[in-house]
Design an enzyme around this catalytic site. Sequence first.
Site: not given
Ligand code: GLY
Length: 380
Positions: A98, A160
């Site tokens: 991330d 993601d």
């Molecule tokens: N894991 C990132 C989200 O909750 O979208």
Amino acid sequence: MMKMASPDWRADWTQEAWDRIAAKISVTSERIGDRFPHASVNGRYTLEPSHWWTAGFWPGLLWLLYRDTKEDKFRAIAESCEAQLDQVVMDYYKLDHDIGFMWTLTSVARYKLTGAEDAKRRALLAANLLAARFNAKGRFIRAWNPWKPGENNSGWAIIDCMMNLPLLHWASSVTGDPRFAHIAAAHADTVLEHFIRPDGSVRHIVIFDPGTGERVGYHGGQGYSADSAWSRGAAWALYGMALSYMNAGDERHLEAAERVARFFLASLPADSVPHWDFRLPEDAPKYRDSSAGAIAACGLLLLAKHVEGERSEGYRSAAARMLHSLYTNYGAWDRDEEGLVLSGTSHVPEGKNIDVPLIYGDYYFAEGLSQLLGHGELFW
Ligand code: GLY
């Protein structure tokens, strides 16, 4: 049944909504300052440490507002949040994929808006750390580090991550070195092959053998099950594939984004705000996830710019309809509530942050409006 007209995406409600966002965030920023909000519980945003994946959204929201209002207060807070991320780089073990969300909405945003050299340097360092998570055999970016001692998740990739790829494309564009973009393209191709189903629904987690690169299984992650269709995962895929197409021009990524868009739009309930999973059994709880709607609306607006004619107008009006519903049916305007958009759902399987405002829902809602209002280029 009477058919509801789509709201005009150029109509006055967009400016009114934007002004309300600016007024509300101005008040909220007095309490939050340069900390990192995540979910609003009982009307107040809970805070997370700077290494949490959501750390970029608050400063990103402030940059969206600064771009329009030029209010120094917004810029100063966003810069202070960005500076705090330096310490996360040194605390290496907490960094995961991330990195893209975190540094795109802080350093890349500041670089694009101000040209600051230190913002560029920080974002390039972050891009290098993200590129280093690439598994060359499986052609995927590793998602997380072990959550608990002894856990081996080195073969896990998650949908993601599509939204982390723009940091790599940005790094290639500012350095002229295509290595970063090669990794982004390889990961997107893996997503195309293993995550996006023929009907446009999307898996959350795919598990590969990190040694051979072979796919070995699936995990439901934040969705109802491995075979279901987590709506925020579909939204990450839709917007992420549209961004991949914008950055690299691979028609297969455009086709994938449009396939997911068709599935997403066909699965929406009457008020155009998705449930947390599109494939739920009768007895499962039917929470909404407004954040998935806001993210998907941003993806649709981007698609609208890259296709022509009726397809373009169709995506643009669907996005406007979704944002309008978030504004009128889910907007937290006249209540004691720090969040902007109600009914976000973070993690149903773990029972976390259900039916609450989420900072990423707020961010993408503001980004979508800012795009409708023509405020400027994307930070992604
Ligand atoms: N894991 C990132 C989200 O909750 O979208």
